[in-house]
Design a protein around this motif. Structure first.
Motif, PDB file in Angstrom:
ATOM      1  N   GLN A 199       0.830  -1.203   0.000  1.00 20.13           N
ATOM      2  CA  GLN A 199       0.000   0.000   0.000  1.00 20.13           C
ATOM      3  C   GLN A 199       0.867   1.256   0.000  1.00 20.13           C
ATOM      4  O   GLN A 199       0.560   2.232  -0.702  1.00 20.13           O
ATOM      5  CB  GLN A 199      -0.925   0.001   1.219  1.00 20.13           C
ATOM      6  N   VAL A 200       1.925   1.237   0.787  1.00 21.51           N
ATOM      7  CA  VAL A 200       2.824   2.390   0.803  1.00 21.51           C
ATOM      8  C   VAL A 200       3.390   2.638  -0.594  1.00 21.51           C
ATOM      9  O   VAL A 200       3.376   3.764  -1.098  1.00 21.51           O
ATOM     10  CB  VAL A 200       3.978   2.168   1.810  1.00 21.51           C
ATOM     11  N   LEU A 201       3.856   1.589  -1.245  1.00 17.22           N
ATOM     12  CA  LEU A 201       4.407   1.698  -2.600  1.00 17.22           C
ATOM     13  C   LEU A 201       3.392   2.251  -3.587  1.00 17.22           C
ATOM     14  O   LEU A 201       3.737   3.030  -4.485  1.00 17.22           O
ATOM     15  CB  LEU A 201       4.889   0.326  -3.075  1.00 17.22           C
ATOM     16  N   SER A 202       2.140   1.860  -3.425  1.00 14.78           N
ATOM     17  CA  SER A 202       1.099   2.263  -4.386  1.00 14.78           C
ATOM     18  C   SER A 202       0.884   3.768  -4.419  1.00 14.78           C
ATOM     19  O   SER A 202       0.386   4.310  -5.415  1.00 14.78           O
ATOM     20  CB  SER A 202      -0.219   1.555  -4.055  1.00 14.78           C
ATOM     21  N   TYR A 203       1.260   4.468  -3.340  1.00  9.14           N
ATOM     22  CA  TYR A 203       1.074   5.923  -3.298  1.00  9.14           C
ATOM     23  C   TYR A 203       2.299   6.681  -3.808  1.00  9.14           C
ATOM     24  O   TYR A 203       2.295   7.917  -3.834  1.00  9.14           O
ATOM     25  CB  TYR A 203       0.728   6.365  -1.869  1.00  9.14           C
ATOM     26  N   GLN A 204       3.336   5.945  -4.207  1.00 10.76           N
ATOM     27  CA  GLN A 204       4.548   6.542  -4.781  1.00 10.76           C
ATOM     28  C   GLN A 204       5.038   7.738  -3.954  1.00 10.76           C
ATOM     29  O   GLN A 204       5.196   8.857  -4.473  1.00 10.76           O
ATOM     30  CB  GLN A 204       4.296   6.970  -6.223  1.00 10.76           C
ATOM     31  N   PRO A 205       5.313   7.531  -2.667  1.00 10.65           N
ATOM     32  CA  PRO A 205       5.717   8.659  -1.816  1.00 10.65           C
ATOM     33  C   PRO A 205       7.110   9.182  -2.151  1.00 10.65           C
ATOM     34  O   PRO A 205       7.978   8.432  -2.599  1.00 10.65           O
ATOM     35  CB  PRO A 205       5.693   8.043  -0.417  1.00 10.65           C
ATOM     36  N   ASP A 206       7.304  10.477  -1.961  1.00  8.99           N
ATOM     37  CA  ASP A 206       8.648  11.045  -2.059  1.00  8.99           C
ATOM     38  C   ASP A 206       9.206  11.349  -0.673  1.00  8.99           C
ATOM     39  O   ASP A 206      10.354  11.752  -0.527  1.00  8.99           O
ATOM     40  CB  ASP A 206       8.686  12.296  -2.950  1.00  8.99           C
ATOM     41  N   LEU A 207       8.359  11.152   0.362  1.00 14.72           N
ATOM     42  CA  LEU A 207       8.793  11.280   1.753  1.00 14.72           C
ATOM     43  C   LEU A 207       7.835  10.481   2.632  1.00 14.72           C
ATOM     44  O   LEU A 207       6.621  10.492   2.411  1.00 14.72           O
ATOM     45  CB  LEU A 207       8.788  12.751   2.197  1.00 14.72           C
ATOM     46  N   ILE A 208       8.387   9.783   3.620  1.00 16.71           N
ATOM     47  CA  ILE A 208       7.571   9.040   4.582  1.00 16.71           C
ATOM     48  C   ILE A 208       7.873   9.580   5.978  1.00 16.71           C
ATOM     49  O   ILE A 208       9.033   9.726   6.360  1.00 16.71           O
ATOM     50  CB  ILE A 208       7.867   7.526   4.531  1.00 16.71           C
ATOM     51  N   VAL A 209       6.822   9.909   6.719  1.00 18.75           N
ATOM     52  CA  VAL A 209       6.940  10.449   8.078  1.00 18.75           C
ATOM     53  C   VAL A 209       6.323   9.440   9.036  1.00 18.75           C
ATOM     54  O   VAL A 209       5.158   9.057   8.875  1.00 18.75           O
ATOM     55  CB  VAL A 209       6.218  11.806   8.205  1.00 18.75           C
ATOM     56  N   ILE A 210       7.100   9.004  10.042  1.00 17.33           N
ATOM     57  CA  ILE A 210       6.595   7.976  10.951  1.00 17.33           C
ATOM     58  C   ILE A 210       6.861   8.346  12.419  1.00 17.33           C
ATOM     59  O   ILE A 210       7.708   9.174  12.723  1.00 17.33           O
ATOM     60  CB  ILE A 210       7.235   6.596  10.672  1.00 17.33           C
TER      61      ILE A 210
END
Length: 381
Positions: A167-178
């Motif tokens: 699911q994370v990959l499907s949104y094609q993120p350029d930054l992930i905040v956790i």
């Protein structure tokens, strides 16, 4: 009236200072000098035109003084908290923004447009930062806000504390905040998808400043933190009439009951540190307890006039929450529970575990609303 509005802002700024000081060293700041200034500004005024003019001039002077004091308070808070924030977020020699966190260091891409957030939704929403996807749970206290913004959903397994990477990959993120509560292995998997930065949600005041700096939203973060301080200051004023009455917080679980301590636990500390309420003596005693468990036999020893009861497990499954509530229903029928002073006076307040067992700016603001609703209903909005 103008002075009173400025006074509220000043108290809010002082609350911000206390929050940041607490995040760094566990200390709080006093507002005695502030109150003294306010009292001096409301002294006698003459009926004559000359005295009225002098009063207007004095009011203007005091208002300016209050504004300067508020600025000084915010500046002081920033100076105390800035050291921690600057250690978390800084510029490297190449002029890039770098976030230092539990898992290592990450260079933040310029102007990220597709941000995925996991378990730090509270601070992102409080800041007003854009997200393409985040964790969302049915019954979550942020569910409506997230849905209203049309933000996509990423599944997080609460039991295993893992993330649906597809699911994370499907949104094609350029930054992930956790949130920095994941295992290193989860961080490594996420950082292989996109640059990943992490923050400590249990220190929301300093973390929202660091998050704002990382995202190029420093002014927004400062303003939001002052708003947060204003909320605390206003609530503390509303609760002043009951500040001397003892308060306790209990958590009902499937197999045990917990009494939350006075200052050593992030979930209950806001009641006493931020809102200035008086802890039950047992809550003070539990500050140094090895376990928070309290027996049924000890419950009648609670002398608190008001008890907040949390039956549940935060963001855990509906089944676990339902089981905790069933346990609470059975406890209510027990003679030992019925001998608790707050039960006998009808001052037991059951609150939402998905808010009260959660950290963050929005979470604490929601808890504050609950406290004001129950302890100062005449002043609740």
């Amino acid at each position: 009236m103008r002075i009173m509005r400025k006074m509220t802002g000043l108290l809010g700024a002082m609350a911000v200072s206390a929050l940041l000081l607490g995040a760094c060293s566990g200390t709080t700041s006093s507002t005695e000098t502030t109150v003294a200034v306010s009292e001096s500004s409301t002294q006698e005024t003459s009926q004559s035109a000359e005295s009225s003019a002098e009063s207007t001039t004095a009011e203007s002077t005091v208002a300016e003084s209050q504004t300067e004091a508020k600025s000084d308070a915010v500046s002081s808070a920033s100076l105390q908290g800035r050291k921690e924030v600057d250690e978390m977020v800084y510029q490297n020699e190449a002029g890039q923004t770098v976030v230092s966190h539990k898992y290592g260091e990450t260079v933040v891409p310029e102007n990220p447009e597709r941000v995925v957030c996991l378990k730090l939704e509270d601070l992102m929403l409080a800041l007003g930062a854009d997200m393409v996807a985040c964790q969302n749970i049915k019954g979550y206290y942020l569910e409506e806000k997230i849905n209203a913004l049309g933000i996509g959903n990423i599944a997080v397994d609460e039991e295993a504390n893992t993330v649906n990477l597809e699911q994370v990959l499907s949104y094609q993120p350029d930054l992930i905040v956790i949130r920095d509560s994941f295992d290193q292995s989860v961080y490594d998997e996420l950082s292989a998808i996109a640059p990943t930065i992490a923050f400590h949600l249990q220190t929301p005041a300093s973390s929202i400043l660091a998050l704002g700096k990382a995202l190029g939203m420093e002014e927004e973060a400062e303003a939001r933190l002052v708003e947060y301080g204003d909320k605390i200051a206003a609530a503390k004023e509303k609760l002043s009439a009951v500040a001397g009455e003892e308060v306790a917080m209990l958590r009902i679980m499937q197999k045990e009951i917990r009494l939350y301590p006075y200052s050593s636990n992030d979930m209950s500390r806001f009641l006493y540190d931020e809102l200035g309420l008086t802890p039950d003596p047992k809550a003070i005693e539990y500050d140094k307890a090895e376990s928070l468990a309290i027996s049924m036999e000890s419950l009648p020893d609670l002398t608190a006039k008001h008890i907040f009861v949390v039956a549940g497990y935060g963001t855990a499954s509906d089944e676990n929450v339902a089981a905790a509530r069933e346990r609470f229903d059975s406890i209510k029928a027990d003679p030992l529970w019925q001998n608790v002073p707050a039960v006998q006076t009808g001052n037991i307040y059951e609150v939402d575990s998905r808010v009260w067992l959660t950290h963050g700016i929005l979470a604490v603001e929601s808890k504050i609303d609950d406290v004001v609703k129950y302890l100062a209903p005449e002043s609740a909005n």
